[in-house]
Design a protein around this motif. Structure first.
Motif, PDB file in Angstrom:
ATOM      1  N   GLU A 140       0.834  -1.210   0.000  1.00  0.00           N
ATOM      2  CA  GLU A 140       0.000   0.000   0.000  1.00  0.00           C
ATOM      3  C   GLU A 140       0.868   1.259   0.000  1.00  0.00           C
ATOM      4  OE1 GLU A 140      -3.127   0.492  -0.199  1.00  0.00           O
ATOM      5  OE2 GLU A 140      -4.124  -1.398   0.252  1.00  0.00           O
ATOM      6  N   SER A 141       0.416   2.266  -0.713  1.00  0.00           N
ATOM      7  CA  SER A 141       1.118   3.543  -0.733  1.00  0.00           C
ATOM      8  C   SER A 141       0.772   4.352   0.505  1.00  0.00           C
ATOM      9  CB  SER A 141       0.743   4.341  -1.985  1.00  0.00           C
ATOM     10  OG  SER A 141       1.173   3.659  -3.144  1.00  0.00           O
ATOM     11  N   VAL A 142       1.727   5.122   0.979  1.00  0.00           N
ATOM     12  CA  VAL A 142       1.498   6.045   2.090  1.00  0.00           C
ATOM     13  C   VAL A 142       0.903   7.326   1.521  1.00  0.00           C
ATOM     14  CG1 VAL A 142       2.534   7.310   3.989  1.00  0.00           C
ATOM     15  CG2 VAL A 142       3.467   5.093   3.331  1.00  0.00           C
ATOM     16  N   VAL A 143      -0.238   7.748   2.050  1.00  0.00           N
ATOM     17  CA  VAL A 143      -0.862   9.008   1.650  1.00  0.00           C
ATOM     18  C   VAL A 143      -0.421  10.073   2.651  1.00  0.00           C
ATOM     19  CG1 VAL A 143      -3.020  10.215   1.222  1.00  0.00           C
ATOM     20  CG2 VAL A 143      -2.845   7.769   0.715  1.00  0.00           C
ATOM     21  N   VAL A 144       0.330  11.070   2.180  1.00  0.00           N
ATOM     22  CA  VAL A 144       0.844  12.123   3.047  1.00  0.00           C
ATOM     23  C   VAL A 144      -0.057  13.352   2.917  1.00  0.00           C
ATOM     24  CG1 VAL A 144       2.847  13.529   3.638  1.00  0.00           C
ATOM     25  CG2 VAL A 144       3.165  11.243   2.702  1.00  0.00           C
ATOM     26  N   VAL A 145      -0.497  13.893   4.060  1.00  0.00           N
ATOM     27  CA  VAL A 145      -1.466  14.985   4.084  1.00  0.00           C
ATOM     28  C   VAL A 145      -0.899  16.145   4.892  1.00  0.00           C
ATOM     29  CG1 VAL A 145      -3.874  15.602   4.542  1.00  0.00           C
ATOM     30  CG2 VAL A 145      -3.252  13.197   4.135  1.00  0.00           C
ATOM     31  N   GLY A 146      -1.041  17.357   4.395  1.00  0.00           N
ATOM     32  CA  GLY A 146      -0.558  18.526   5.135  1.00  0.00           C
ATOM     33  C   GLY A 146      -1.053  19.807   4.515  1.00  0.00           C
ATOM     34  N   GLU A 147      -0.670  20.913   5.111  1.00  0.00           N
ATOM     35  CA  GLU A 147      -0.993  22.220   4.558  1.00  0.00           C
ATOM     36  C   GLU A 147       0.010  22.596   3.474  1.00  0.00           C
ATOM     37  OE1 GLU A 147      -2.207  25.228   7.553  1.00  0.00           O
ATOM     38  OE2 GLU A 147      -1.807  23.639   9.015  1.00  0.00           O
ATOM     39  N   ALA A 148      -0.198  23.740   2.856  1.00  0.00           N
ATOM     40  CA  ALA A 148       0.681  24.177   1.772  1.00  0.00           C
ATOM     41  C   ALA A 148       2.095  24.398   2.290  1.00  0.00           C
ATOM     42  CB  ALA A 148       0.141  25.461   1.148  1.00  0.00           C
ATOM     43  N   VAL A 149       3.056  24.319   1.380  1.00  0.00           N
ATOM     44  CA  VAL A 149       4.460  24.427   1.748  1.00  0.00           C
ATOM     45  C   VAL A 149       4.756  25.736   2.476  1.00  0.00           C
ATOM     46  CG1 VAL A 149       6.785  24.643   0.801  1.00  0.00           C
ATOM     47  CG2 VAL A 149       5.252  22.884  -0.070  1.00  0.00           C
ATOM     48  N   ASP A 150       4.083  26.839   2.085  1.00  0.00           N
ATOM     49  CA  ASP A 150       4.376  28.132   2.702  1.00  0.00           C
ATOM     50  C   ASP A 150       3.539  28.409   3.938  1.00  0.00           C
ATOM     51  OD1 ASP A 150       1.963  28.405   1.416  1.00  0.00           O
ATOM     52  OD2 ASP A 150       2.399  30.370   0.541  1.00  0.00           O
ATOM     53  N   SER A 151       2.761  27.429   4.409  1.00  0.00           N
ATOM     54  CA  SER A 151       1.990  27.629   5.636  1.00  0.00           C
ATOM     55  C   SER A 151       2.924  27.628   6.834  1.00  0.00           C
ATOM     56  CB  SER A 151       0.945  26.519   5.793  1.00  0.00           C
ATOM     57  OG  SER A 151       1.579  25.272   6.046  1.00  0.00           O
ATOM     58  N   GLU A 152       2.465  28.186   7.957  1.00  0.00           N
ATOM     59  CA  GLU A 152       3.305  28.248   9.146  1.00  0.00           C
ATOM     60  C   GLU A 152       3.637  26.852   9.656  1.00  0.00           C
ATOM     61  OE1 GLU A 152       5.392  28.809  12.599  1.00  0.00           O
ATOM     62  OE2 GLU A 152       5.252  29.885  10.713  1.00  0.00           O
ATOM     63  N   THR A 153       2.668  25.928   9.638  1.00  0.00           N
ATOM     64  CA  THR A 153       2.938  24.581  10.133  1.00  0.00           C
ATOM     65  C   THR A 153       4.056  23.917   9.343  1.00  0.00           C
ATOM     66  OG1 THR A 153       0.694  24.250  10.976  1.00  0.00           O
ATOM     67  CG2 THR A 153       1.951  22.277  10.431  1.00  0.00           C
ATOM     68  N   MET A 154       3.982  23.966   8.027  1.00  0.00           N
ATOM     69  CA  MET A 154       4.994  23.291   7.217  1.00  0.00           C
ATOM     70  C   MET A 154       6.329  24.036   7.248  1.00  0.00           C
ATOM     71  SD  MET A 154       3.144  20.793   6.544  1.00  0.00           S
ATOM     72  CE  MET A 154       4.160  19.792   5.481  1.00  0.00           C
ATOM     73  N   SER A 155       6.291  25.365   7.323  1.00  0.00           N
ATOM     74  CA  SER A 155       7.544  26.122   7.439  1.00  0.00           C
ATOM     75  C   SER A 155       8.241  25.796   8.750  1.00  0.00           C
ATOM     76  CB  SER A 155       7.254  27.626   7.359  1.00  0.00           C
ATOM     77  OG  SER A 155       6.698  27.972   6.110  1.00  0.00           O
ATOM     78  N   ALA A 156       7.453  25.722   9.840  1.00  0.00           N
ATOM     79  CA  ALA A 156       8.030  25.391  11.141  1.00  0.00           C
ATOM     80  C   ALA A 156       8.581  23.965  11.142  1.00  0.00           C
ATOM     81  CB  ALA A 156       6.985  25.561  12.237  1.00  0.00           C
ATOM     82  N   LEU A 157       7.855  23.041  10.504  1.00  0.00           N
ATOM     83  CA  LEU A 157       8.334  21.664  10.449  1.00  0.00           C
ATOM     84  C   LEU A 157       9.651  21.569   9.680  1.00  0.00           C
ATOM     85  CD1 LEU A 157       7.584  18.735  11.234  1.00  0.00           C
ATOM     86  CD2 LEU A 157       6.642  18.495   8.937  1.00  0.00           C
ATOM     87  N   MET A 158       9.769  22.341   8.601  1.00  0.00           N
ATOM     88  CA  MET A 158      11.023  22.339   7.849  1.00  0.00           C
ATOM     89  C   MET A 158      12.185  22.811   8.722  1.00  0.00           C
ATOM     90  SD  MET A 158      10.259  23.535   3.926  1.00  0.00           S
ATOM     91  CE  MET A 158      11.947  23.161   3.449  1.00  0.00           C
ATOM     92  N   ARG A 159      11.926  23.830   9.557  1.00  0.00           N
ATOM     93  CA  ARG A 159      12.989  24.302  10.448  1.00  0.00           C
ATOM     94  C   ARG A 159      13.372  23.215  11.450  1.00  0.00           C
ATOM     95  NH1 ARG A 159       9.754  29.050  10.186  1.00  0.00           N
ATOM     96  NH2 ARG A 159       8.735  28.533  12.163  1.00  0.00           N
ATOM     97  N   CYS A 160      12.371  22.482  11.954  1.00  0.00           N
ATOM     98  CA  CYS A 160      12.645  21.426  12.928  1.00  0.00           C
ATOM     99  C   CYS A 160      13.395  20.244  12.299  1.00  0.00           C
ATOM    100  CB  CYS A 160      11.337  20.931  13.548  1.00  0.00           C
ATOM    101  SG  CYS A 160      10.506  22.122  14.621  1.00  0.00           S
ATOM    102  N   LEU A 161      13.093  19.940  11.030  1.00  0.00           N
ATOM    103  CA  LEU A 161      13.685  18.775  10.376  1.00  0.00           C
ATOM    104  C   LEU A 161      15.009  19.077   9.685  1.00  0.00           C
ATOM    105  CD1 LEU A 161      10.530  17.091   8.782  1.00  0.00           C
ATOM    106  CD2 LEU A 161      11.827  16.305  10.770  1.00  0.00           C
ATOM    107  N   ALA A 162      15.337  20.360   9.546  1.00  0.00           N
ATOM    108  CA  ALA A 162      16.554  20.727   8.810  1.00  0.00           C
ATOM    109  C   ALA A 162      17.810  20.060   9.361  1.00  0.00           C
ATOM    110  CB  ALA A 162      16.713  22.249   8.800  1.00  0.00           C
ATOM    111  N   PRO A 163      17.973  19.907  10.689  1.00  0.00           N
ATOM    112  CA  PRO A 163      19.193  19.245  11.166  1.00  0.00           C
ATOM    113  C   PRO A 163      19.279  17.776  10.760  1.00  0.00           C
ATOM    114  CG  PRO A 163      18.160  20.529  12.922  1.00  0.00           C
ATOM    115  CD  PRO A 163      17.182  20.457  11.811  1.00  0.00           C
ATOM    116  N   TYR A 164      18.155  17.162  10.402  1.00  0.00           N
ATOM    117  CA  TYR A 164      18.144  15.736  10.074  1.00  0.00           C
ATOM    118  C   TYR A 164      18.168  15.470   8.570  1.00  0.00           C
ATOM    119  CZ  TYR A 164      16.547  15.851  14.895  1.00  0.00           C
ATOM    120  OH  TYR A 164      16.434  16.111  16.248  1.00  0.00           O
TER     121      TYR A 164
END
Length: 599
Positions: A382-406
């Protein structure tokens, strides 16, 4: 065409009560057809319709008729049609494309009419514009404005009314035209928002022309609001929890946020909110002190010499999932009993978001979750369905900052053009999508997922299946430690440092900090009319309150609270100055000279 039953009589239903919708609808049809104008005409009343038309009371009554009577057709506002999932017609203009009623096409019609608004905004007594019959080929032509009528001058009052009550009316409409909350409610209910230039022009007229005993009532406000900036999600936190508590503290008990302490704006991009604080907001042609509630990782180091960054609370971002469906029966049918803990590492989550992991049987997911190999829900393919807000939303921007070290090259490819991710407009819609789907992983702020029915992934630093940390207020707060090594002239002391995953720290977290200028001068330090505090003094006192026990209690139900080093915070707050003098810790006056007594 087969299935359309063209031999059936069309049953037309119209509003049987007075209705602005009827006036807009009849006005548009009268513009389309001179024959309709002559036979039916424009009116909000149920007069002039052919006797064969059915009459229904209210918009809901008309909708009920269409839903229950086959082969019927009627009219209603867009939000009602959407609420009841009613099919709607498209309009074709000759050889051009057919246009459907939707927010984009309505917004185009509004934009067409904006020029007449702006041309008349400073001179006309009645600010009106005709939206019907818009000429743009993509604009919906059956559109109308909703108007408000405001009395501009008052010299006599009914009992209980005063200039102060008129001021509250003006403050309400100021909040209405500037509030992001209003914009969200308009969009959610199928109404197109006015362009920014039109909103500004209308508000300018209200502030200028609404008077009490000959004086603009807005000039009577002894306490102009401060200006706050943040993302939409943090704005909601401020409005829902902090502002009411601060209003009670100050004894103002407002009905609107702008009447307590702050006129609160937000920016979709955190960078824009930072710039608004750094560049000083323009407010009624004055330089107005402003503050921001911002993720500390997003604030540039270059601002340290001129601005303070004081930690308030921790936020975290989590992966929510529905492996087999939302019900116990669905979980049981696919071999998942809900007891198995789903684990991710920051690196594996980043790979999912970049579509470098796309299936549930990927070895890197199975290494973290060995039980996946035997779960029937995925059939190993089965394929994984990934769901989120737009790339420029605050949630996704904040997540990118959190994941950048990894994952330093993280792009969130799943949510960019051509990606297979499902983009939703809000964290609420992300949760709803995941709840109703199988094999989906969604990204949302922890506060949105707390106590929800969805499973939340535990997080660990390695890509193997040893210990993991579940997100909780305690594990999120454990990621913050307070700097104590710099003195108050340093700049970013007092800000929170993110932990390394030890001590039970949930790693995808960030510190929300109060971001504000250190020093003020000139008009910002002057007392307001009526003896009110200067705006710089208001801002300093708000900063001190936000770091006190009352604010922490107001936040305790919404966010994880890091430990605060009281002495460091006190020193930083004391460094806020007006004309070079500390606002919160002014120097003691010199002792008075003794006066000799004469006998």
């Amino acid at each position: 065409a087969r299935g359309l039953l063209v031999h059936e009589r069309i049953r037309v239903v119209v509003r049987g009560d007075g209705s602005g919708s009827s006036e807009i609808f009849r006005g548009a049809l009268s513009g389309f057809s001179a024959e309709f104008r002559a036979a039916v005409g424009v009116s909000s009343r149920p007069t002039g319709w052919p006797q064969s038309h059915a009459l229904s009371e209210g918009g809901i009554g008309l909708v009920a008729y269409v839903l229950s009577v086959p082969y019927s057709i009627g009219y209603t506002v867009l939000s009602t049609a959407n609420d009841y999932s009613l099919p709607s017609v498209r309009l074709s203009r000759g050889l051009g494309p057919a246009v459907e009623a939707a927010l984009p096409s309505i917004s185009l019609a509004v934009s067409e009419a904006s020029l007449s608004f702006l041309n008349d905004a400073q001179s006309s007594d009645r600010l009106v514009a005709d939206l019907q019959g818009s000429v743009g080929e993509s604009a919906w032509p059956i559109t109308g404005f909703t108007y408000i009528a405001i009395r501009t001058g008052t010299t006599h009052f009914s009992r209980g009314q005063s200039c102060a009550s008129r001021l509250q009316t003006v403050l309400f409409w100021k909040w209405f035209f500037q509030s992001s909350l209003v914009l969200g409610l308009e969009a959610a209910n199928g109404f197109a928002s006015l362009p920014v230039a039109v909103r500004d022009a209308l508000l300018s007229r209200i502030l200028r022309d609404v008077k009490c005993r000959g004086q603009p009532v807005y000039s009577l406000d002894p306490l102009r609001p401060l200006v706050g900036w943040s993302s939409a999600a943090l704005r909601s936190l401020f409005v829902d929890s902090l502002s009411p508590a601060y209003a009670e503290k100050t004894g103002r008990r407002p009905t609107q946020l702008s009447q307590s302490c702050c006129s609160y704006g937000f920016s979709r991009a955190v960078e824009s909110a930072i710039a608004a604080v750094q560049n000083v907001s323009r407010f009624d042609d004055e330089d107005w002190p402003s503050f921001g509630l911002l993720p500390s990782r997003a604030v540039p180091e270059s601002s340290a010499s001129t601005h303070l960054l004081l930690p308030l609370f921790q936020v975290a971002y989590v992966a929510i999932l529905s492996l087999c469906g939302a019900t116990v029966e669905e979980e049981s049918a696919c071999g998942f009993d809900g007891e198995a803990q789903f684990k991710l590492s920051p690196h594996v989550l980043a790979l999912l978001l970049d579509e470098q992991i796309t299936r549930w049987d990927d070895a890197r997911l199975v290494a973290l979750n060995p039980w996946l190999a035997s779960t029937r829900a995925h059939n190993q393919s089965e394929s994984v369905v990934v769901v989120g807000e737009a790339v420029d939303s605050e949630t996704m921007s904040a997540l990118m900052r959190c994941l950048a070290p990894y994952k330093s090259d993280l792009r969130l490819a799943a949510f960019r053009p051509g990606g297979a991710g499902v983009v939703q407009s809000s964290d609420k819609r992300v949760r709803s999508y995941v709840l109703g789907s199988k094999n989906a992983i969604g990204i949302t702020p922890f506060v949105s997922a707390f106590n929800s029915r969805l499973s939340v992934a535990a997080m660990q630093l390695s890509d193997h299946s040893d210990g993991a940390v579940n997100p909780s207020p305690a594990s999120i707060a454990a990621c913050a430690s307070t700097h104590t090594g710099q003195d108050s002239s340093g700049g970013r002391d007092g800000t929170a440092a993110i932990g390394d995953g030890t001590r039970g720290c949930y790693p995808l977290s960030d510190t929300v900090a109060l971001f504000m200028r250190r020093s003020f001068s000139g008009a910002a330090c002057a007392q307001r009319s009526g003896g009110g505090k200067s705006t710089a003094e208001q801002l300093a006192q708000l900063a001190a309150w936000l770091h006190g026990e009352e604010a922490r209690q107001a936040l305790s139900h919404y966010a994880a609270l890091p430990a605060i080093n009281a002495s460091v915070t006190e020193a930083l707050l004391s460094s806020i100055t007006c004309d070079g003098i500390s606002i919160l810790a002014p120097p003691s006056p010199p002792p008075a000279c003794p006066v000799g007594l004469v006998r």
